[in-house]
Design a protein around this motif. Structure first.
Motif, PDB file in Angstrom:
ATOM      1  N   ILE A   1       0.864  -1.177   0.000  1.00  0.00           N
ATOM      2  CA  ILE A   1       0.000   0.000   0.000  1.00  0.00           C
ATOM      3  C   ILE A   1       0.898   1.223   0.000  1.00  0.00           C
ATOM      4  O   ILE A   1       1.728   1.393   0.900  1.00  0.00           O
ATOM      5  N   GLY A   2       0.757   2.083  -1.004  1.00  0.00           N
ATOM      6  CA  GLY A   2       1.674   3.199  -1.111  1.00  0.00           C
ATOM      7  C   GLY A   2       1.015   4.497  -1.537  1.00  0.00           C
ATOM      8  O   GLY A   2      -0.168   4.547  -1.887  1.00  0.00           O
TER       9      GLY A   2
ATOM     10  N   CYS B   1       1.650 -10.991   3.444  1.00  0.00           N
ATOM     11  CA  CYS B   1       2.544 -10.018   4.070  1.00  0.00           C
ATOM     12  C   CYS B   1       2.241  -8.644   3.465  1.00  0.00           C
ATOM     13  O   CYS B   1       1.954  -8.529   2.279  1.00  0.00           O
ATOM     14  N   TRP B   2       2.332  -7.624   4.316  1.00  0.00           N
ATOM     15  CA  TRP B   2       1.963  -6.279   3.897  1.00  0.00           C
ATOM     16  C   TRP B   2       3.150  -5.338   4.008  1.00  0.00           C
ATOM     17  O   TRP B   2       3.876  -5.353   5.001  1.00  0.00           O
ATOM     18  N   VAL B   3       3.338  -4.533   2.957  1.00  0.00           N
ATOM     19  CA  VAL B   3       4.332  -3.466   2.976  1.00  0.00           C
ATOM     20  C   VAL B   3       3.565  -2.147   2.955  1.00  0.00           C
ATOM     21  O   VAL B   3       2.840  -1.861   1.995  1.00  0.00           O
TER      22      VAL B   3
ATOM     23  N   LEU C   1      13.513  -2.496  -0.769  1.00  0.00           N
ATOM     24  CA  LEU C   1      12.287  -2.951  -0.109  1.00  0.00           C
ATOM     25  C   LEU C   1      12.157  -4.474  -0.189  1.00  0.00           C
ATOM     26  O   LEU C   1      11.769  -5.125   0.787  1.00  0.00           O
ATOM     27  N   ALA C   2      12.478  -5.039  -1.345  1.00  0.00           N
ATOM     28  CA  ALA C   2      12.404  -6.500  -1.469  1.00  0.00           C
ATOM     29  C   ALA C   2      13.421  -7.181  -0.567  1.00  0.00           C
ATOM     30  O   ALA C   2      13.118  -8.191   0.098  1.00  0.00           O
ATOM     31  N   THR C   3      14.623  -6.637  -0.529  1.00  0.00           N
ATOM     32  CA  THR C   3      15.653  -7.190   0.344  1.00  0.00           C
ATOM     33  C   THR C   3      15.249  -7.080   1.801  1.00  0.00           C
ATOM     34  O   THR C   3      15.449  -8.012   2.596  1.00  0.00           O
ATOM     35  N   ALA C   4      14.661  -5.946   2.172  1.00  0.00           N
ATOM     36  CA  ALA C   4      14.212  -5.760   3.546  1.00  0.00           C
ATOM     37  C   ALA C   4      13.116  -6.748   3.911  1.00  0.00           C
ATOM     38  O   ALA C   4      13.063  -7.249   5.033  1.00  0.00           O
TER      39      ALA C   4
END
Length: 265
Positions: free
Chosen positions: A80-81, A148-150, A254-257
Motif C-alpha cells: 500500500i503506497g 505479508c503487507w508493505v 524494499l524487497a531485500t528488507a
C-alpha cells in the motif's frame, strides 16, 4: 556474458571528506553503474542492494544486510503506497522488467504481488477522490488479497500532522496495525530531501519515523525497515519523489528488507 563497458566518473568534491563520506560516494558510483546492467538485480544475491547497505554510513548495521539466496516466507505481498509507489511496475518509469517492484518481490520468493498506490494518499485522509490507506487495505482484503503487507506510507501523514491534523502519528499507525492484526507488516521509514514544501520538511518525517519505532514495541508482527537511513538527498527530484535510478534502488531495498525481516526458515 561479458559485462558492458561503463565509464565511472568521480563525484565532485564536497564537504564530506571523512571516511564515511567517501564510502557513501563510492557506494553511489557502484550502484548507479551496476543498475545499468540488465538482469543483474534478478540474481539470487542482489549485489547492488548489498553494496549500498554495506557501505552507506548511516545504515542500521549488519542486521539489515542481505544474505546470499535469502528468501522470504511471504508467498503473497500486498504493498500500500502513496505517489512514491506509483509506477513502480511501469515500463516508462522502470525500463528493465527485472528492476520493477513485482519482479523484485518475486526475486526474494514471493509468488503473488499486489501493488496499490495513489497520489496524495495518507493513512486516514483520501486525496483527489482516491482511497485513503485504510480504505485501500480494506479493499485489498475484500478482494481476498492477503499475506505479508508493505505499508509504504508516512510522508503525507507527516505533512498532514504538520498542517494541524488532530490524528497523531501513533494513532495512524495503530489504525493500520489493528486492520492487519496478526499479519506480517513491513513499514519503511520516510525521508524527504532539499526542495520539499515546509510541511514535508525532513524534521516532520523524522517525527513520524520515531512513532514507527515506538509502534514496533507494541506490535510483534511489525518490522520497521530504516529505509531513510539508506537513502541520499540526491535521490529526490523535488524533495519528495524519486529519480528513476532511485526508484530502481528503492525497489531492490524494499524487497531485500522483506526477505531480511520475514525470512524463509
Amino acid at each position: 556474458m561479458a559485462a558492458a563497458a561503463t565509464t565511472i566518473v568521480a563525484p565532485a568534491a564536497s564537504a564530506k571528506t571523512d571516511v564515511a563520506g567517501t564510502l557513501d560516494a563510492v557506494s553511489r558510483i557502484i550502484t548507479q553503474n551496476l543498475s545499468t546492467q540488465r538482469g543483474l538485480s534478478d540474481t539470487p544475491f542482489d549485489v547492488p542492494s548489498y553494496l549500498w547497505v554495506l557501505t552507506h554510513p548511516l545504515g542500521s548495521g549488519t542486521q539489515n544486510l542481505p544474505r546470499p539466496n535469502q528468501k522470504t516466507m511471504c508467498n503473497t505481498v500486498v504493498q500500500i503506497g502513496d505517489s512514491t509507489s506509483v509506477g513502480l511496475d511501469n515500463s516508462l518509469r522502470v525500463p528493465s522488467p527485472t528492476d520493477r517492484m513485482t519482479a523484485q518481490y518475486r526475486r526474494v520468493g514471493a509468488k503473488k504481488v499486489y501493488l496499490d498506490a495513489a497520489n496524495g494518499r495518507a493513512v486516514v485522509e483520501p486525496a483527489g477522490g482516491r482511497p485513503s490507506g485504510l480504505e485501500a487495505i480494506d479493499d485489498q482484503l475484500r478482494r481476498g488479497h492477503d499475506g505479508c503487507w508493505v505499508i509504504a506510507l508516512g510522508a503525507n501523514d507527516a505533512a498532514r500532522i504538520a498542517e494541524g491534523s488532530h490524528i497523531s502519528a501513533d494513532r495512524r499507525i495503530d489504525l493500520v496495525m489493528h486492520r492487519l492484526a496478526g499479519r506480517p507488516v513491513l513499514w519503511p521509514t520516510v525521508r524527504t530531501g532539499d526542495g520539499a514544501l515546509p510541511q514535508y520538511a525532513d524534521a516532520h518525517m523524522r517525527a513520524f519515523n520515531a512513532a514507527l519505532r515506538r509502534a514496533a514495541h507494541r506490535y510483534p508482527n511489525l518490522r520497521v525497515y530504516d529505509f531513510a537511513a539508506h537513502t541520499d538527498r540526491s535521490w529526490y527530484v523535488d524533495g519528495v519523489h524519486y529519480t528513476p535510478d532511485a526508484m530502481i534502488q528503492r525497489n531492490r531495498l524494499l524487497a531485500t528488507a522483506l526477505a531480511t525481516s520475514f525470512p524463509r526458515r
